[in-house]
Design a protein around this motif. Structure first.
Motif, mmCIF file in Angstrom:
data_model
loop_
_atom_site.group_PDB
_atom_site.id
_atom_site.type_symbol
_atom_site.label_atom_id
_atom_site.label_comp_id
_atom_site.label_asym_id
_atom_site.label_seq_id
_atom_site.Cartn_x
_atom_site.Cartn_y
_atom_site.Cartn_z
ATOM 1 N N ASP A 41 0.857 -1.191 0.000
ATOM 2 C CA ASP A 41 0.000 0.000 0.000
ATOM 3 C C ASP A 41 0.897 1.246 0.000
ATOM 4 N N CYS A 42 0.775 2.079 -1.059
ATOM 5 C CA CYS A 42 1.639 3.252 -1.165
ATOM 6 C C CYS A 42 1.404 4.250 -0.046
ATOM 7 N N GLY A 43 0.192 4.304 0.463
ATOM 8 C CA GLY A 43 -0.087 5.184 1.591
ATOM 9 C C GLY A 43 0.688 4.775 2.829
ATOM 10 N N LEU A 44 0.750 3.475 3.096
ATOM 11 C CA LEU A 44 1.524 2.991 4.236
ATOM 12 C C LEU A 44 3.022 3.180 4.006
ATOM 13 N N VAL A 45 3.465 3.011 2.764
ATOM 14 C CA VAL A 45 4.877 3.260 2.447
ATOM 15 C C VAL A 45 5.237 4.697 2.784
ATOM 16 N N ALA A 46 4.410 5.645 2.351
ATOM 17 C CA ALA A 46 4.672 7.061 2.615
ATOM 18 C C ALA A 46 4.607 7.364 4.108
ATOM 19 N N ARG A 47 3.606 6.810 4.786
ATOM 20 C CA ARG A 47 3.441 7.090 6.215
ATOM 21 C C ARG A 47 4.628 6.581 7.026
ATOM 22 N N ASN A 48 5.079 5.377 6.728
ATOM 23 C CA ASN A 48 6.197 4.823 7.487
ATOM 24 C C ASN A 48 7.521 5.474 7.107
ATOM 25 N N THR A 49 7.665 5.900 5.857
ATOM 26 C CA THR A 49 8.853 6.666 5.465
ATOM 27 C C THR A 49 8.929 7.952 6.279
ATOM 28 N N ALA A 50 7.816 8.691 6.335
ATOM 29 C CA ALA A 50 7.792 9.948 7.081
ATOM 30 C C ALA A 50 8.065 9.717 8.563
ATOM 31 N N ALA A 51 7.518 8.636 9.116
ATOM 32 C CA ALA A 51 7.734 8.342 10.537
ATOM 33 C C ALA A 51 9.204 8.016 10.814
ATOM 34 N N ALA A 52 9.845 7.298 9.895
ATOM 35 C CA ALA A 52 11.261 6.972 10.073
ATOM 36 C C ALA A 52 12.121 8.231 10.017
ATOM 37 N N VAL A 53 11.809 9.122 9.086
ATOM 38 C CA VAL A 53 12.548 10.389 8.996
ATOM 39 C C VAL A 53 12.361 11.188 10.286
ATOM 40 N N GLU A 54 11.154 11.210 10.807
ATOM 41 C CA GLU A 54 10.889 11.942 12.048
ATOM 42 C C GLU A 54 11.685 11.365 13.211
ATOM 43 N N ARG A 55 11.976 10.053 13.147
ATOM 44 C CA ARG A 55 12.739 9.409 14.205
ATOM 45 C C ARG A 55 14.246 9.568 14.022
ATOM 46 N N GLY A 56 14.661 10.297 12.998
ATOM 47 C CA GLY A 56 16.077 10.618 12.848
ATOM 48 C C GLY A 56 16.810 9.875 11.768
#
Length: 372
Positions: A146-161
């Motif tokens: 799911d591309c939405g989940l890909v984007a959401r988890n990418t953004a969350a990983a970036v937020e975590r550093g």
């Protein structure tokens, strides 16, 4: 000191992967199963290792308990290179890549842990490196489709550093979704050998201008060195190696011009010594070594020491998930995109016995030899 016992033990750790659980090898993958290997010498010193498993744990454990562990009993725990040669030769008719090599990998890692404990030094110092306190990590996202989940988890990983994000997807749309959410972080794509060569060539051509940090294992079968080299010629850096049989398998890939990034996997290849042979070979060919290590036990800790011993101090792969608990906390977790390297003797950390007891599956199996 001689080896007097080798024990296999399995822990199963619940986790959240930021999306629906996937099926792997016919079963729902909703727990992290770790096959631990405990080696004891005649003076009572204990070392810990990890043998590759996932869905293959029953097969790897059977190989360990019935064939590989008995080969190690009574042998000199400090003769790691000699034992590696002897055990891998003794089992080569059973497969040069697979559960027997995985089983030996677990024992070999434990022997390095023992060697470091006996010497009073962390493994990366035994390997000739300067002290190293931390290493950069990359978030290795799981498969979502799911591309939405890909984007959401990418953004969350970036937020975590994290400044490097790896996808396990097979579509160009997923790559684009991640790149839009990455806020300048580098993105890698691992297809897990999904494509034949013509498909891989088409996909590499389509993604050539996307700026992928690397394209990992785009070709089936993974030993098709010539096909991989053809894909590499399309201009995206190619990473591969977790499925290679020993240093000689990497030699084949290197001579074919198939690699930009070599990915030896310590729990699959034969252990720390074999991984360091690969790193030396790759250095001679001008190819970077970035170990494969989506693990959460001694295999991950051993990879930290291998990476700390390499001149370029490569990125460390960390699966993007949240564990309920782990017997090797806090060393298996990142902070601000960095992971700490244990500084104690050997691997530098033993498992928490309470966590082991709480998440153990069944009972340990112990192969013993007589004490002198």
């Amino acid at each position: 000191m001689k080896i007097v016992s080798v024990a296999s033990d399995v822990v199963s750790l619940p986790f959240d992967m930021g999306g629906p659980y996937q099926r792997f090898a016919g079963a729902l993958w909703d727990k992290l199963d770790i096959l631990l290997v405990r080696v004891e010498t005649e003076d009572g010193l204990v070392g810990w290792g990890e043998a590759f498993g996932h869905a293959a744990i029953p097969a790897t454990r059977a190989a360990l308990d019935t064939i590989v562990a008995p080969l190690a009993i009574g042998r000199d725990a400090g003769d790691i290179a000699g034992l590696t040669r002897q055990v891998l030769h003794a089992t080569h008719l059973l497969g040069r890549n697979g559960c027997y090599v995985y089983a030996w990998s677990g024992i070999e890692i434990a022997l390095w842990d023992l060697l470091g404990k006996r010497a009073g030094m962390p493994v990366h110092r035994l390997l000739g490196a300067a002290p190293c306190a931390e290493l950069p990590a990359y978030a290795s996202l799981l498969n979502y489709t799911d591309c939405g989940l890909v984007a959401r988890n990418t953004a969350a990983a970036v937020e975590r550093g994290y400044r490097h994000i790896k996808l396990h997807e097979v579509t160009h749309e997923a790559v684009r979704a991640s790149l839009r959410a990455a806020d300048g972080a580098a993105v890698m794509l691992d297809t897990n050998c999904a494509w034949d060569v013509p498909t891989a060539l088409r996909m590499a051509e389509a993604m050539r201008d996307d700026g992928l940090y690397w394209l990992e294992e785009p070709v089936w079968p993974p030993e098709d060195a010539g096909g991989l080299a053809r894909v590499r010629a399309r201009g995206i850096p190619i990473a591969a190696g977790e499925n290679v049989a020993g240093p000689a398998g990497f030699k084949t890939l290197l001579e074919a011009g198939a690699l930009d990034i070599a990915q030896p996997s310590v729990t699959k290849l034969g252990g720390i010594g074999e991984a360091m042979k690969v790193a030396t070979l790759c250095q001679a060919h001008g190819v970077q070594t970035v170990p494969h290590c989506p693990y959460f036990g001694p295999g991950f800790i051993a990879t930290l020491h291998i990476a700390a011993a390499l001149p370029q101090r490569p990125l460390i792969e960390v699966l993007w998930l949240d564990m309920e608990a782990n017997p090797f906390d806090p060393w298996v977790r990142t902070r601000d995109g960095m992971v700490s390297v244990p500084q104690g003797p050997g691997l530098g950390c033993d498992p928490d016995p309470d966590v082991l007891a709480r998440y153990r599956v069944g009972q340990p199996h112990v192969t013993r030899g007589a004490r002198p």
